[in-house]
Write an enzyme that holds these catalytic residues in place. Structure first.
Site, PDB file in Angstrom:
ATOM      1  N   LYS A 188       0.863  -1.188   0.000  1.00  0.00           N
ATOM      2  CA  LYS A 188       0.000   0.000   0.000  1.00  0.00           C
ATOM      3  C   LYS A 188       0.896   1.234   0.000  1.00  0.00           C
ATOM      4  CE  LYS A 188      -4.265  -1.594   2.106  1.00  0.00           C
ATOM      5  NZ  LYS A 188      -5.178  -1.491   3.260  1.00  0.00           N
ATOM      6  N   GLU A 226      -0.122  -2.744  16.513  1.00  0.00           N
ATOM      7  CA  GLU A 226      -0.352  -3.537  15.292  1.00  0.00           C
ATOM      8  C   GLU A 226       0.148  -4.979  15.495  1.00  0.00           C
ATOM      9  OE1 GLU A 226      -2.024  -2.518  12.652  1.00  0.00           O
ATOM     10  OE2 GLU A 226      -1.854  -0.324  12.570  1.00  0.00           O
ATOM     11  N   GLU A 252      -7.209  -6.229  -1.143  1.00  0.00           N
ATOM     12  CA  GLU A 252      -8.223  -6.030  -0.107  1.00  0.00           C
ATOM     13  C   GLU A 252      -9.649  -6.288  -0.601  1.00  0.00           C
ATOM     14  OE1 GLU A 252      -7.082  -3.015   2.746  1.00  0.00           O
ATOM     15  OE2 GLU A 252      -9.199  -2.582   3.066  1.00  0.00           O
ATOM     16  N   ARG A 265      -7.890  -9.444   3.535  1.00  0.00           N
ATOM     17  CA  ARG A 265      -7.015  -8.321   3.940  1.00  0.00           C
ATOM     18  C   ARG A 265      -7.774  -7.284   4.764  1.00  0.00           C
ATOM     19  NH1 ARG A 265      -2.147  -5.444   0.490  1.00  0.00           N
ATOM     20  NH2 ARG A 265      -1.526  -4.005   2.137  1.00  0.00           N
ATOM     21  N   HIS A 321      -9.386  -0.358  13.407  1.00  0.00           N
ATOM     22  CA  HIS A 321      -9.156   0.862  12.625  1.00  0.00           C
ATOM     23  C   HIS A 321     -10.426   1.694  12.403  1.00  0.00           C
ATOM     24  CE1 HIS A 321      -5.333  -1.073  12.051  1.00  0.00           C
ATOM     25  NE2 HIS A 321      -4.890  -0.153  11.221  1.00  0.00           N
ATOM     26  N   HIS A 378      -1.167   6.869  15.160  1.00  0.00           N
ATOM     27  CA  HIS A 378      -2.014   5.871  14.508  1.00  0.00           C
ATOM     28  C   HIS A 378      -2.178   4.613  15.377  1.00  0.00           C
ATOM     29  CE1 HIS A 378      -3.814   3.389  11.402  1.00  0.00           C
ATOM     30  NE2 HIS A 378      -2.848   2.500  11.570  1.00  0.00           N
TER      31      HIS A 378
END
Ligand code: GLY
Length: 389
Positions: free
Chosen positions: A158, A200, A252, A256, A263, A281
């Site tokens: 990404k 994460e 995605e 994914r 999020h 984040h």
């Protein structure tokens, strides 16, 4: 994959790994090894079409760690140029992209000149996007230098920049030729940034690997306190899961999306706070994971014990678990509901969450009732407890 997904070593026998990412558009290695910066040149020479590169580096990271990389690229007879960029979300802008493209073009690259991103997620996203459009695509390498970039953003392709309309709205899927991770650079990463990346890491345990989550409950704090072998192991395990997921679903269309666990609320909080340093984040993801776990509990998908463990572990390592302790602008349930319904991952304004139906198993749930979400947003969490329970 070079690993057996069912293998759950308490700790890697060797603090190094090579995980293979196999997507439809490209297959590439993730090399993970302490001290790898001092081998980057030989490694890259073995896989890039030419020994020519433009290194796009976070200026602060370059100042701390650039010499090791530059020395090694030179030793491997690379011809290269360094373009430094300021760290921070502000660099993912049209103007920074334009400047970077023009500075890169001034160096007269050809189609075999690689772009090497050397920094955290911002640099990886910006440099990756530039690589994807320069001369219609230059070879691209990620050398992530934050935990968040190592375990998430450098893997999976990404890339992009932000628009005034929202985060990451302009971009591409553009897989790197390799990801080189040298965990020793994390010794100079501020602890708050390390913790934000750890959110994460916990995510992979919660959505895909209950044994890993249990391991993190026992050893995560030691990894964050600087136990190098344990830190290496959590990066390896996280990259293994990221590689497995993007290997199944590069763009995605399916599995994914599970990586977006935590999020939905996390992004809404970041947006409410204007993507400022008030909330990193990963901190938003930590709060969002607690919220999504509690939502899963309220919808009858998991036992209260699971939500309790998530809150307790994140609290124990020092991550935030409650948006109600953030500035007032991130507390209004109605604004948060609006932001969540207009998130780019939402479809037709339906409230969409990634939920757990077991510890270590996730699903995408559309049309979550806004009344349930709103009621849960009003509840406070303190010291690992949810005051509604
Ligand atoms: N960070 C989520 C993804 O790469 O899909």
């Amino acid at each position: 994959m070079t690993q057996n997904p069912s293998a759950q070593p308490a700790q890697s026998p060797f603090p190094q790994a090579s995980i293979h990412v196999a997507t439809t558009s490209r297959s590439y290695p993730i090399w993970l090894q302490p001290g790898l910066l001092a081998q980057a040149g030989e490694r890259l020479a073995s896989l890039l079409p030419a020994k020519r590169a433009i290194v796009v580096a976070d200026e602060a990271v370059w100042h701390r760690h650039g010499q090791a990389l530059a020395d090694n690229l030179a030793a491997a007879e690379f011809s290269f140029h360094i373009l430094t960029v300021a760290g921070g979300e502000g660099s993912k802008s049209y103007s920074q992209l334009e400047q970077l493209l023009e500075r890169a073009l001034a160096l007269a690259p050809d189609r075999q000149t690689a772009v090497i991103a050397f920094g955290g997620g911002v640099i990886g996203d910006l440099a990756g996007f530039a690589a994807s459009i320069l001369l219609r695509g230059l070879p691209f390498v990620q050398i992530p230098t934050t935990l968040l970039a190592m375990v998430d953003s450098s893997v999976g392709g990404k890339t992009g920049i932000n628009s005034p309309h929202g985060k990451n709205l302009i971009g591409s899927f553009y897989q790197p030729h390799a990801v080189l991770i040298d965990p020793t650079v994390l010794t100079t990463l501020p602890h708050r940034q390390l913790l934000a990346g750890y959110a994460e890491v916990v995510k992979y345990g919660l959505i895909a690997d209950p044994d890993f989550f249990a391991w993190l409950e026992r050893h995560g704090a030691a990894a964050l306190d600087g136990d190098a072998a344990k830190l290496c192991y959590i990066i390896e395990r996280s990259c293994f899961h990221k590689a497995a997921i993007v290997g199944q679903d590069e763009r995605e269309g399916g599995v994914r999306a599970l990586l977006n666990f935590g999020h939905t609320l996390g992004h809404a909080l970041e947006a409410a706070l204007g993507y400022s340093d008030a909330l990193l984040h990963g901190e938003g993801v930590a709060i969002g994971m607690v919220f999504a776990t509690e939502l899963s509990q309220h919808l009858g998908l998991i036992a209260p014990e699971v939500a309790k463990r998530v809150r307790q572990h994140l609290t124990a390592v020092g991550l935030p678990i409650d948006h109600r302790h953030l500035p007032a602008v991130a507390q209004d349930p109605q604004s948060l509901l609006t932001l969540m319904a207009t998130d780019k991952k939402a479809v037709a304004g339906r409230l969409t969450f990634v939920l757990l139906d077991a510890l270590g198993h996730a699903l995408v749930q559309r049309d979550v009732p806004s009344a349930t979400v709103s009621a849960l947003l009003a509840v406070e969490r303190v010291d690992g407890r949810c005051l509604a329970d």
